[in-house]
Design a protein around this motif. Structure first.
Motif, PDB file in Angstrom:
ATOM      1  N   VAL A   5       0.873  -1.176   0.000  1.00 56.05           N
ATOM      2  CA  VAL A   5       0.000   0.000   0.000  1.00 56.05           C
ATOM      3  C   VAL A   5       0.907   1.222   0.000  1.00 56.05           C
ATOM      4  N   VAL A   6       0.805   2.036  -1.040  1.00 51.53           N
ATOM      5  CA  VAL A   6       1.698   3.186  -1.158  1.00 51.53           C
ATOM      6  C   VAL A   6       0.962   4.437  -0.691  1.00 51.53           C
ATOM      7  N   GLY A   7       1.539   5.107   0.317  1.00 52.04           N
ATOM      8  CA  GLY A   7       0.882   6.237   0.972  1.00 52.04           C
ATOM      9  C   GLY A   7       0.335   5.761   2.307  1.00 52.04           C
ATOM     10  N   THR A   8       0.840   6.349   3.399  1.00 54.98           N
ATOM     11  CA  THR A   8       0.362   5.903   4.724  1.00 54.98           C
ATOM     12  C   THR A   8      -0.384   7.034   5.419  1.00 54.98           C
ATOM     13  N   GLY A   9      -1.312   7.660   4.691  1.00 58.59           N
ATOM     14  CA  GLY A   9      -2.165   8.683   5.301  1.00 58.59           C
ATOM     15  C   GLY A   9      -3.414   8.034   5.857  1.00 58.59           C
ATOM     16  N   TYR A  10      -4.480   8.799   5.951  1.00 63.74           N
ATOM     17  CA  TYR A  10      -5.733   8.293   6.528  1.00 63.74           C
ATOM     18  C   TYR A  10      -6.211   7.058   5.751  1.00 63.74           C
ATOM     19  N   VAL A  11      -6.141   7.116   4.433  1.00 65.43           N
ATOM     20  CA  VAL A  11      -6.649   5.996   3.631  1.00 65.43           C
ATOM     21  C   VAL A  11      -5.650   4.845   3.607  1.00 65.43           C
ATOM     22  N   GLY A  12      -4.406   5.143   3.273  1.00 66.80           N
ATOM     23  CA  GLY A  12      -3.404   4.085   3.098  1.00 66.80           C
ATOM     24  C   GLY A  12      -3.117   3.333   4.386  1.00 66.80           C
ATOM     25  N   ALA A  82      -2.408   4.871  -2.611  1.00 62.10           N
ATOM     26  CA  ALA A  82      -3.306   5.641  -1.728  1.00 62.10           C
ATOM     27  C   ALA A  82      -2.623   6.940  -1.314  1.00 62.10           C
ATOM     28  N   VAL A  83      -1.986   7.579  -2.297  1.00 56.12           N
ATOM     29  CA  VAL A  83      -1.296   8.839  -1.990  1.00 56.12           C
ATOM     30  C   VAL A  83      -2.280  10.004  -2.108  1.00 56.12           C
ATOM     31  N   ASN A  84      -1.885  11.141  -1.557  1.00 58.20           N
ATOM     32  CA  ASN A  84      -2.771  12.310  -1.615  1.00 58.20           C
ATOM     33  C   ASN A  84      -2.828  12.897  -3.024  1.00 58.20           C
ATOM     34  N   ASN A 117      -5.730   1.630  -7.931  1.00 56.52           N
ATOM     35  CA  ASN A 117      -5.738   3.012  -7.500  1.00 56.52           C
ATOM     36  C   ASN A 117      -6.858   3.276  -6.502  1.00 56.52           C
ATOM     37  N   LYS A 118      -6.472   3.670  -5.285  1.00 56.82           N
ATOM     38  CA  LYS A 118      -7.443   3.977  -4.238  1.00 56.82           C
ATOM     39  C   LYS A 118      -7.542   5.484  -4.035  1.00 56.82           C
ATOM     40  N   SER A 119      -6.535   6.220  -4.502  1.00 56.60           N
ATOM     41  CA  SER A 119      -6.601   7.678  -4.406  1.00 56.60           C
ATOM     42  C   SER A 119      -7.773   8.159  -5.240  1.00 56.60           C
ATOM     43  N   THR A 120      -8.331   9.315  -4.857  1.00 53.86           N
ATOM     44  CA  THR A 120      -9.403   9.896  -5.662  1.00 53.86           C
ATOM     45  C   THR A 120      -8.751  10.641  -6.821  1.00 53.86           C
ATOM     46  N   PRO A 149     -11.998   2.956  -5.668  1.00 54.14           N
ATOM     47  CA  PRO A 149     -12.118   4.186  -4.872  1.00 54.14           C
ATOM     48  C   PRO A 149     -12.510   3.890  -3.432  1.00 54.14           C
ATOM     49  N   GLU A 150     -12.074   4.765  -2.547  1.00 49.91           N
ATOM     50  CA  GLU A 150     -12.316   4.544  -1.123  1.00 49.91           C
ATOM     51  C   GLU A 150     -13.422   5.476  -0.627  1.00 49.91           C
ATOM     52  N   PHE A 151     -14.294   4.935   0.224  1.00 53.97           N
ATOM     53  CA  PHE A 151     -15.417   5.732   0.725  1.00 53.97           C
ATOM     54  C   PHE A 151     -15.366   5.926   2.240  1.00 53.97           C
ATOM     55  N   LEU A 152     -14.268   5.505   2.884  1.00 52.57           N
ATOM     56  CA  LEU A 152     -14.223   5.630   4.346  1.00 52.57           C
ATOM     57  C   LEU A 152     -14.299   7.092   4.759  1.00 52.57           C
ATOM     58  N   ARG A 153     -14.779   7.302   5.999  1.00 51.11           N
ATOM     59  CA  ARG A 153     -14.840   8.657   6.544  1.00 51.11           C
ATOM     60  C   ARG A 153     -13.831   8.781   7.673  1.00 51.11           C
ATOM     61  N   GLU A 154     -13.112   9.900   7.701  1.00 45.39           N
ATOM     62  CA  GLU A 154     -12.210  10.107   8.831  1.00 45.39           C
ATOM     63  C   GLU A 154     -13.045  10.164  10.102  1.00 45.39           C
ATOM     64  N   GLY A 155     -12.500   9.636  11.157  1.00 42.38           N
ATOM     65  CA  GLY A 155     -13.234   9.605  12.427  1.00 42.38           C
ATOM     66  C   GLY A 155     -13.900   8.256  12.639  1.00 42.38           C
ATOM     67  N   GLY A 257     -12.698  19.226   5.586  1.00 50.07           N
ATOM     68  CA  GLY A 257     -11.913  18.008   5.422  1.00 50.07           C
ATOM     69  C   GLY A 257     -11.172  17.979   4.103  1.00 50.07           C
ATOM     70  N   SER A 258     -10.463  16.894   3.904  1.00 46.91           N
ATOM     71  CA  SER A 258      -9.572  16.845   2.744  1.00 46.91           C
ATOM     72  C   SER A 258     -10.306  16.377   1.489  1.00 46.91           C
ATOM     73  N   CYS A 259     -11.583  15.972   1.624  1.00 50.53           N
ATOM     74  CA  CYS A 259     -12.225  15.361   0.451  1.00 50.53           C
ATOM     75  C   CYS A 259     -13.314  16.215  -0.198  1.00 50.53           C
TER      76      CYS A 259
HETATM   77  P1  NAD Z   1      -2.944  11.869   3.334  1.00 46.17           P
HETATM   78  O1  NAD Z   1      -2.457  13.207   2.943  1.00 46.17           O
HETATM   79  O2  NAD Z   1      -3.433  11.640   4.726  1.00 46.17           O
HETATM   80  O3  NAD Z   1      -1.805  10.785   3.064  1.00 46.17           O
HETATM   81  C1  NAD Z   1      -1.168  10.640   1.840  1.00 46.17           C
HETATM   82  C2  NAD Z   1       0.194   9.997   2.081  1.00 46.17           C
HETATM   83  O4  NAD Z   1       0.781   9.704   0.823  1.00 46.17           O
HETATM   84  C3  NAD Z   1       1.180  10.872   2.840  1.00 46.17           C
HETATM   85  O5  NAD Z   1       1.692  10.175   3.956  1.00 46.17           O
HETATM   86  C4  NAD Z   1       2.274  11.174   1.811  1.00 46.17           C
HETATM   87  O6  NAD Z   1       3.554  11.318   2.388  1.00 46.17           O
HETATM   88  C5  NAD Z   1       2.184   9.952   0.933  1.00 46.17           C
HETATM   89  N1  NAD Z   1       2.771  10.140  -0.383  1.00 46.17           N
HETATM   90  C6  NAD Z   1       2.638  11.185  -1.236  1.00 46.17           C
HETATM   91  N2  NAD Z   1       3.332  10.947  -2.371  1.00 46.17           N
HETATM   92  C7  NAD Z   1       3.918   9.728  -2.221  1.00 46.17           C
HETATM   93  C8  NAD Z   1       4.747   8.947  -3.056  1.00 46.17           C
HETATM   94  N3  NAD Z   1       5.129   9.374  -4.261  1.00 46.17           N
HETATM   95  N4  NAD Z   1       5.165   7.756  -2.585  1.00 46.17           N
HETATM   96  C9  NAD Z   1       4.781   7.315  -1.367  1.00 46.17           C
HETATM   97  N5  NAD Z   1       3.991   8.011  -0.536  1.00 46.17           N
HETATM   98  C10 NAD Z   1       3.559   9.212  -0.964  1.00 46.17           C
HETATM   99  O7  NAD Z   1      -4.067  11.490   2.272  1.00 46.17           O
HETATM  100  P2  NAD Z   1      -5.414  10.660   2.551  1.00 46.17           P
HETATM  101  O8  NAD Z   1      -6.374  11.505   3.289  1.00 46.17           O
HETATM  102  O9  NAD Z   1      -5.059   9.318   3.041  1.00 46.17           O
HETATM  103  O10 NAD Z   1      -5.970  10.542   1.057  1.00 46.17           O
HETATM  104  C11 NAD Z   1      -5.359   9.709   0.088  1.00 46.17           C
HETATM  105  C12 NAD Z   1      -6.261   9.651  -1.133  1.00 46.17           C
HETATM  106  O11 NAD Z   1      -7.514   9.030  -0.773  1.00 46.17           O
HETATM  107  C13 NAD Z   1      -6.643  11.006  -1.710  1.00 46.17           C
HETATM  108  O12 NAD Z   1      -6.766  10.901  -3.093  1.00 46.17           O
HETATM  109  C14 NAD Z   1      -8.000  11.297  -1.081  1.00 46.17           C
HETATM  110  O13 NAD Z   1      -8.766  12.170  -1.882  1.00 46.17           O
HETATM  111  C15 NAD Z   1      -8.599   9.910  -1.040  1.00 46.17           C
HETATM  112  N6  NAD Z   1      -9.603   9.707   0.015  1.00 46.17           N
HETATM  113  C16 NAD Z   1      -9.420  10.252   1.250  1.00 46.17           C
HETATM  114  C17 NAD Z   1     -10.367  10.016   2.242  1.00 46.17           C
HETATM  115  C18 NAD Z   1     -10.210  10.631   3.613  1.00 46.17           C
HETATM  116  O14 NAD Z   1     -11.196  10.622   4.370  1.00 46.17           O
HETATM  117  N7  NAD Z   1      -9.046  11.153   3.984  1.00 46.17           N
HETATM  118  C19 NAD Z   1     -11.477   9.217   1.977  1.00 46.17           C
HETATM  119  C20 NAD Z   1     -11.613   8.644   0.711  1.00 46.17           C
HETATM  120  C21 NAD Z   1     -10.665   8.897  -0.261  1.00 46.17           C
END
Ligand code: NAD
Length: 434
Positions: A5-12, A82-84, A117-120, A149-155, A257-259
Motif C-alpha cells: 500500500v503506497v501512501g500511509t495517510g488516513y486511507v493508506g 493511496a497517496v494524496n 488506484n485507491k486515491s481519488t 475508490p475509497e469511501f471511508l470517513r475520517e473519524g 476536510g480533505s475530500c
Molecule cells: P494523506 O495526505 O493523509 O496521506 C497521503 C500519504 O501519501 C502521505 O503520507 C504522503 O507522504 C504519501 N505520499 C505522497 N506521495 C507519495 C509517493 N510518491 N510515494 C509514497 N507516498 C507518498 O491522504 P489521505 O487523506 O489518506 O488521502 C489519500 C487519497 O484518498 C486522496 O486521493 C484522497 O482524496 C482519497 N480519500 C481520502 C479520504 C479521507 O477521508 N481522507 C477518503 C476517501 C478517499
C-alpha cells in the motif's frame, strides 16, 4: 495475499492495517521518512479510533513499513496507490503523486502485478497509469490496472473499512477485478465490478452528491432563521422519507476536510475541461463558504463589536473524532474573528497540536472551562461528544455573559434557555415552544 500500500495517510494506513488484520501480508510505503520511522517504532502519526490497536496487533507479523517502494513492489502481487491528490490552483486535481508512484512501479516491476488506484483521481487516470507503465516499464511487462475508490470517513475510518456499504472495483480485465474483490469477500458487502472510468466517476459523483445535500440543507436552515422554523424539526420530518434519509443532513458551518471541498472543485474542473460546465456544483461550494461568513456575522450581531472582546472556541477539527484540520471551518472563522479584533481562547480534544502551527495568536486551553475565562460567549465549531457532557452551571458562573453560539446545532434551545443561556444555533428559528 501479498499486498503493498503506497501512501500511509488516513486511507493508506487504515487500508494497509485492516488488510493485514484480515490475514494478508502488507507492506506500507511512504516517502515521508519520519512517518515510516515512527510507524516502525509503533508510533501512529494520525488519530483514528481503533487504528492503534490494529497496528499493534499486526506490526512486524503481517504489517511492515518502508520507504523503499521498489522492494515493496517486487515482493507484492497487488499494489494499492493511496497517496494524496491535492487540489491544484484552479481546483483541478494534482495527480503528480500518483504519477510518481506509477513511475516508481514501472522502474521496479519484476513480474505480473495488479496496480490498484485507491486515491481519488480524475476520470481517465487508470489510462494514464497504464501508459506510464507501458512507456517506462520493461518491454515484456505484464500488469493490470484497477480502480478501487475509497469511501471511508475520517473519524470512523476503521469501522467504515471493515463494514463498507459497498466496494467499487473498476477494471478492463475482469479477472484482475475479481482478484481484488477476493480481499473484500470476508467483509460480506455488495461488490460492484465495473469499468475503470465508471468506478472513478462513482467516487466523485458520490462526494459531490453528499456535499450538495449539505449545502441544500444549509440553505433551508438559513431560511428557517428568517421565518422562525427549526431546522432540526424540518430535517427530522424530511428524514422519515426513505428517499431522503437522515445522513449528511446536518446544517451548520458546512463541509470541510480533505475530500468534499477538493472533490467538488475537481468535478467542476473536470466538467469544464470535458465540455460540460456544471451549474449546481460551483453554487454548492459558494454556499459552503457562505456558511462560515454567516457564522462570523452572527457572532458579531449577537456579541456586538468584537474589538477587544474575548471569545471561547470549542472544537477546531473539521468534524469530531479526527485531528484533521484540512479545510476545517475553524481555519477561516478564527482568523476572520481575530481580524475584527476578537481575542480567542480555544480548545479541541485532539487537534490542538496541529492547530498551534496554523492558528497563531490563539490562546489554547486545557479544557472547555479554561476557554471561557473572561469570555463574552462560547462558539461551538465542532460537535465533539465531550461538549455534550459539560457542567453548564459551572460554565455560566465563569462566563462574562451566558451566550452560546452553536455552529453545529448540538444543543436543545429550550434546555439551554432553562439553564440560563442565550442560545443561538444555525437555523433554529423561534423554537422555544417545542
Ligand atoms: P494523506 O495526505 O493523509 O496521506 C497521503 C500519504 O501519501 C502521505 O503520507 C504522503 O507522504 C504519501 N505520499 C505522497 N506521495 C507519495 C509517493 N510518491 N510515494 C509514497 N507516498 C507518498 O491522504 P489521505 O487523506 O489518506 O488521502 C489519500 C487519497 O484518498 C486522496 O486521493 C484522497 O482524496 C482519497 N480519500 C481520502 C479520504 C479521507 O477521508 N481522507 C477518503 C476517501 C478517499
Amino acid at each position: 495475499m501479498r499486498i503493498a500500500v503506497v501512501g500511509t495517510g488516513y486511507v493508506g494506513l487504515v487500508t494497509g492495517s485492516c488488510f493485514a488484520d484480515m490475514g494478508n501480508i502488507v507492506t506500507c510505503v511512504d516517502v515521508d521518512q519520519k512517518k515510516i520511522r515512527d510507524l516502525k517504532k509503533g508510533i501512529v502519526p494520525l488519530f483514528e479510533p481503533g487504528l492503534e490497536e490494529i497496528i499493534k496487533r499486526n506490526r512486524n507479523r503481517r504489517l511492515f513499513f518502508t520507504t523503499d517502494l521498489s522492494k515493496a513492489v517486487q515482493s507484492s502481487d497487488l499494489i494499492f496507490i493511496a497517496v494524496n491528490t491535492p487540489a491544484g490552483k484552479n481546483g483541478e486535481v494534482d495527480i503528480n503523486n500518483v504519477k510518481a508512484v506509477a513511475l516508481g512501479i514501472a522502474k521496479s516491476i519484476n513480474r505480473h502485478k495488479i496496480i490498484i488506484n485507491k486515491s481519488t483521481v480524475p476520470i481517465g487516470m487508470g489510462d494514464i497509469v497504464t501508459q506510464i507503465l507501458i512507456k517506462r516499464g520493461p518491454k515484456d511487462l505484464s500488469f493490470d490496472v484497477v480502480s478501487n475508490p475509497e469511501f471511508l470517513r475520517e473519524g470512523s475510518a476503521v469501522a467504515d473499512l471493515l463494514r463498507p456499504e459497498r466496494v467499487v472495483i473498476g477494471a478492463t480485465n475482469r479477472s484482475a477485478a475479481q482478484k481484488v474483490a477476493e480481499i473484500y469477500k470476508p467483509l460480506r458487502c455488495p461488490i460492484l465490478i465495473t469499468d475503470l472510468k465508471s468506478a472513478e466517476m462513482i467516487k466523485y459523483a458520490s462526494n459531490a452528491f453528499l456535499a450538495t445535500k449539505i449545502s441544500f440543507i444549509n440553505e433551508i436552515a438559513n431560511l428557517c432563521d428568517k421565518v422562525g422554523a427549526d431546522i432540526l424539526q424540518v430535517t427530522k420530518g424530511m428524514s422519515y422519507d426513505s428517499r431522503i434519509g437522515s445522513q449528511f443532513f446536518n446544517s451548520g458551518l458546512g463541509f470541510g476536510g480533505s475530500c468534499f471541498p477538493k472533490d467538488v472543485a475537481a468535478l467542476v474542473a473536470i466538467g469544464k475541461t470535458s465540455g460540460y460546465p456544471f451549474r449546481i456544483l460551483p453554487e454548492v461550494l459558494r454556499i459552503n463558504q457562505f456558511q462560515r461568513t454567516l457564522f462570523v456575522e452572527k457572532v458579531r450581531q449577537i456579541v456586538g463589536p468584537l474589538r477587544g472582546k474575548t471569545l471561547a472556541v470549542w472544537g477546531l477539527s473539521f468534524k469530531p473524532n479526527t485531528d484533521d484540520l484540512r479545510e476545517a471551518p475553524s481555519l477561516s472563522i478564527l482568523p476572520a474573528l481575530m481580524a475584527r479584533g476578537a481575542k480567542l481562547r480555544a480548545y479541541d480534544p485532539v487537534s490542538m497540536g496541529k492547530a498551534k502551527a496554523l492558528l497563531k495568536k490563539v490562546k489554547f486551553c486545557k479544557d472547555p472551562y479554561e476557554t471561557v475565562q473572561g469570555a463574552e460567549a462560547v462558539l461551538v465549531l465542532t460537535d465533539w461528544n465531550e461538549f455534550k457532557q459539560v457542567d453548564f452551571q459551572k460554565l455560566r458562573s465563569i462566563l462574562k455573559q451566558p451566550i452560546l453560539i452553536d455552529g453545529r446545532n448540538m444543543y436543545d434551545p429550550r434546555e439551554m434557555a432553562e439553564k440560563g443561556f442565550a442560545y443561538h444555533g444555525m437555523g433554529r428559528g423561534e423554537t422555544s415552544n417545542f
